[in-house]
Design an enzyme around this catalytic site. Structure first.
Site, PDB file in Angstrom:
ATOM      1  N   GLU A   1       0.692  -0.930   0.147  1.00 60.02           N
ATOM      2  CA  GLU A   1      -0.181   0.300   0.231  1.00 60.02           C
ATOM      3  C   GLU A   1       1.233   1.167  -0.013  1.00 60.02           C
ATOM      4  O   GLU A   1       0.669   2.325   0.164  1.00 60.02           O
ATOM      5  CB  GLU A   1      -0.524   0.212   1.015  1.00 60.02           C
ATOM      6  CG  GLU A   1      -2.163  -1.546   1.277  1.00 60.02           C
ATOM      7  CD  GLU A   1      -2.816  -1.376   2.216  1.00 60.02           C
ATOM      8  OE1 GLU A   1      -2.542  -0.518   3.392  1.00 60.02           O
ATOM      9  OE2 GLU A   1      -4.033  -1.451   1.661  1.00 60.02           O
TER      10      GLU A   1
ATOM     11  N   ASP B   1      -8.219  -9.128   4.193  1.00 60.01           N
ATOM     12  CA  ASP B   1      -7.643  -7.993   5.416  1.00 60.01           C
ATOM     13  C   ASP B   1      -8.773  -8.165   5.747  1.00 60.01           C
ATOM     14  O   ASP B   1      -9.879  -6.625   6.175  1.00 60.01           O
ATOM     15  CB  ASP B   1      -7.989  -6.975   3.841  1.00 60.01           C
ATOM     16  CG  ASP B   1      -7.243  -5.368   4.854  1.00 60.01           C
ATOM     17  OD1 ASP B   1      -6.490  -5.742   6.266  1.00 60.01           O
ATOM     18  OD2 ASP B   1      -7.885  -3.926   4.657  1.00 60.01           O
TER      19      ASP B   1
ATOM     20  N   GLU C   1     -12.242  -2.001  11.950  1.00 60.72           N
ATOM     21  CA  GLU C   1     -12.223  -1.702  11.060  1.00 60.72           C
ATOM     22  C   GLU C   1     -13.418  -1.379   9.778  1.00 60.72           C
ATOM     23  O   GLU C   1     -13.977  -1.005   9.113  1.00 60.72           O
ATOM     24  CB  GLU C   1     -11.415  -1.669  10.239  1.00 60.72           C
ATOM     25  CG  GLU C   1     -11.337  -1.245   8.806  1.00 60.72           C
ATOM     26  CD  GLU C   1      -9.762  -1.365   7.990  1.00 60.72           C
ATOM     27  OE1 GLU C   1      -8.825  -1.476   9.097  1.00 60.72           O
ATOM     28  OE2 GLU C   1      -9.458  -1.290   7.114  1.00 60.72           O
TER      29      GLU C   1
END
Ligand code: GCW
Length: 716
Positions: free
Chosen positions: A305, A379, A407
């Site tokens: 990322e 993820d 998240e």
């Protein structure tokens, strides 16, 4: 006089307000309710312990605080008990108690294990707490206090325990400016500006909480790292924290930004094979260890990322990790290298990339490197199949990375108890090297005899009064510690312990709260991503549903990349006909999941493009099942709301109210998820909603028009 009274009253008021806020976590030490048990604890209020180390001072203070809170008795520290009742705390060598075990047996308890043993002679009961080290004693004392706060008798204790994993760790994603990446509970608790001279008391309570559940390592900074933390000025601040944490048995780790030699070292390159770069890291490590002799090491996110890494210089993960490992090795430090890597330049299913990059490197990493692998390959999704790297790295220690911060699971607004999800992953059989090799066996080192073992949780902690935002999110922090100590513990036992220590010891209320917790994860999966759907949340911030989203700069950040809905069906074909990610799993998993008729329903859309009309075991179509699952999720939250109302008289007022409000929001958001997803997917399936599924409250256009520019956790 009145003035003093007023001040005391105010003080008492603020103390109880703090108690009600959830600040004390599972260390609330509330009055024992069972009178007989409470009375029996009186016998144990005399304590023999030589207070000759900072850890023992911590033990004394914790005992004092706990006894006053739970029993009202003040403990008396004595030099010896003669023939009285009480608690005796000391190293095995000090206690010299034959019945503890042979020297070999005691040695096997290691540096962190302990024994609790009650011995009754001539009507007097003495409870011995023994260990090989002071940290072992601290863990033993915390276990005693946990037993007391769950109101169990002490007279017949015989407990022996030692941790199964070496590194039991929290990874904070905290930035130096006090924002927290994916943090939903306020700002970072680390006040870098006032450190090192001002050391917040809150760090002490943080350390107590961690030690009480066996957490022994913390990485303080975001894996999207800032090199500034490695400067001399910041290392002084880190040292202050390390000094404070040391007597609690907690080691400090830092995230190392790979390009630090350029950013703070003035070099032109960060190439891991460059001599100056190597030397820079050597010097940096030496500097760190001169300040923090027991520094844990570096946690590294590289070439992922947009983070810099060895691949920027045409090198690989081994080159990068081993260069840092060489710098830390003389000081016994570790490199924790993250396997969360994927690149959109590679036209390959994102699922497959970590395995492809790391398996060929197995055997080449230095002996002080661990690979930190997320529980799933994509993820931290609401539910994800275990990562195929577990079991595939036989020569490189692989440690677990779970995400405590929610998240993808409703932030700190949704009640989602994560232990059942962690269990599902830990219990998954990797079939490597053979049947019965669960993920738990891989990470505890028994499958491949790893030299290092560990489990990390991405912290859900912030400056909110109750630390985690949602009062129940504390249970996820608690669960991480307990599972890292013993990866075989059941979700039920962990919930029982946590509820009794944190909310109530009333048996009926405990059972009801446990029911809420145990069904909460399944509910969330159902109203967000049932039957194997994944990554269909809002872009960037990941708040709420946005399965239609397809505008990202990278293909693999689009929701449509993951669900691939079209008129024929939905889901990512990862079979041989598709990306063949399934080939990364051992047999018989491959075979079982390859076949749409034998794969577990929960993994369907992870691996198959499932036709809308596909008939499932219950005789209904996939579309009907999907719709019902969404509705079940919503119904499940409504059931949790009702159950919660029934425990009102057993939990404190402030937390009762908070959870009531949060469940209300969760219910609304669950409906939002169901409505937005079904309205959108229906444009492909073109099928009516089955009976029993409530129709969406708004049009699809309405859901698509919503935007959340200030959703938390997304800033840097
Ligand atoms: O889950 C994703 C998050 C990023 C995070 C990344 C990672 C720290 O959306 O915020 O970055 O994972 O684990 O590195």
């Amino acid at each position: 006089m009145r003035g003093i009274f007023f001040t005391i009253a105010l003080w008492a008021l603020s103390l109880s307000a703090l108690a009600e806020s959830g600040y004390h976590l599972w260390l609330r030490y509330a009055q024992v309710q069972n009178a007989a048990i409470k009375n029996s604890y009186r016998l144990f209020s005399s304590v023999v312990m030589k207070e000759n180390s900072p850890t023992r001072t911590i033990i004394r203070k914790e005992l004092e605080r706990a006894f006053i809170g739970m029993t009202g008795y003040k403990i008396l520290i004595k030099n010896d008990l003669a023939i009285g009742n009480g608690i005796v705390i000391g190293l095995f060598t000090e206690l010299n108690l034959d019945s503890f075990g042979t020297p070999e047996e005691l040695k096997r308890l290691g540096n962190e294990g302990f024994k609790l043993k009650s011995v009754t002679i001539s009507g007097k009961t003495q409870l011995f707490i023994g260990a090989n080290t002071d940290i072992g004693l601290l863990y033993g004392v915390f276990r005693l206090l946990q037993i007391m706060s769950t109101e169990q008798p002490l007279a017949k204790l015989s407990i022996e325990s030692k941790p199964r994993l070496q590194l039991r760790m929290l990874n904070h994603w905290d930035n130096l400016n006090r924002t927290v990446e994916r943090g939903y509970a306020g700002n970072s608790i680390w006040n870098w500006h006032t450190l090192p001279d001002y050391v917040d008391d809150r760090y002490v309570d943080y350390a107590r909480a961690n030690a009480s559940i066996g957490i022994n390592a913390v990485s303080l900074t975001n894996v999207n790292a800032n090199a500034t933390v490695l400067t001399t000025a910041y290392l002084q601040k880190v040292k202050a924290m390390a000094d404070l944490f040391r007597p609690y048995g907690i080691k400090v780790f830092l995230t190392a930004r790979f390009s630090a030699p350029i950013e703070i070292g003035g070099l032109q390159t960060a190439d891991p094979l460059n001599a100056q770069v190597k030397d820079w890291w050597m010097q940096k490590a030496a500097e760190i260890y001169s300040q923090i002799p027991d520094f844990g090491g570096f946690l590294v996110k590289a070439n992922s990322e947009g983070q810099p890494g060895p691949q920027n210089y045409g090198r690989n993960h081994v080159d990068g990790a081993n260069m840092l490992a060489a710098a830390l090795q003389p000081h016994n430090g570790l490199v924790i290298w993250r396997a969360f890597v994927y690149s959109n330049e590679t036209p390959e299913d994102r699922y497959k990339q970590p395995y492809q990059e790391f398996v060929p490197l197995d055997g080449q990493f230095a002996s002080n490197v661990l690979l930190q692998v997320k529980n799933g390959a994509i993820d931290f999704q609401p539910r994800e199949p275990f990562h195929p790297l577990f079991g595939a790295m036989q020569k490189t220690p692989v440690m677990m990375e779970f995400q405590l911060t929610q998240e993808y699971l409703g932030f700190a607004t949704h009640l989602v108890y994560l232990a059942p999800m962690f269990r599902e992953v830990l219990d998954a059989d990797t079939y490597r090297p053979h049947k019965g090799s669960s993920v738990a066996r891989v990470i505890d080192g028994s499958s491949f005899d790893y030299k290092h073992t560990g489990m990390a949780g991405v912290a859900n902690i912030g400056s909110d009064l109750n630390w985690t935002g949602h009062p129940f999110a504390q249970a996820n922090w608690y669960a991480l510690g307990r599972l890292a100590w013993n990866p075989d513990l059941s979700s039920e036992i962990i919930a029982d312990e946590w509820i009794a220590q944190t909310l109530t010891t009333n048996p009926q209320a405990k059972n009801i709260i446990k029911r809420i917790m145990l069904q909460s994860h399944e509910n969330a999966v159902n109203y967000m991503t049932p039957l194997g759907l994944h990554h269909i949340m809002g872009y960037g911030h990941h708040y709420g549903p946005a399965p239609w989203f397809n505008k990202a700069s990278r293909e693999d950040w689009n929701c449509t990349y993951f669900h691939r809905a079209d008129t024929t069906g939905i889901g990512f074909d990862r079979t041989k006909n598709g990306s063949n990610a399934l080939s990364q799993y051992a047999e018989p998993i491959q075979q079982k999941w390859e076949n749409i008729n034998t794969i577990d329903d929960k993994w369907l859309a992870w691996f198959h493009h499932v036709p809308w009309h596909f008939t499932m075991d219950n005789g209904q179509t996939f579309w009907a099942n999907l719709s019902h699952k969404y509705q079940e999720g919503v119904n499940g939250v409504r059931a949790m709301q009702q159950l919660w109302q029934s425990v009102q008289q057993h939990v404190n007022e402030a937390q009762f109210k908070q959870v009531t409000m949060l469940l209300h929001v969760q219910q609304q958001e669950a409906v939002w998820w169901k409505d937005a997803c079904l309205a959108y997917f229906q444009t492909f399936s073109k099928l009516p909603l089955p009976k029993g599924v409530e129709p969406p409250l708004h049009t699809l256009q309405y859901y698509q028009s919503l935007s959340f520019p200030y959703a938390p956790g997304n800033g840097h």
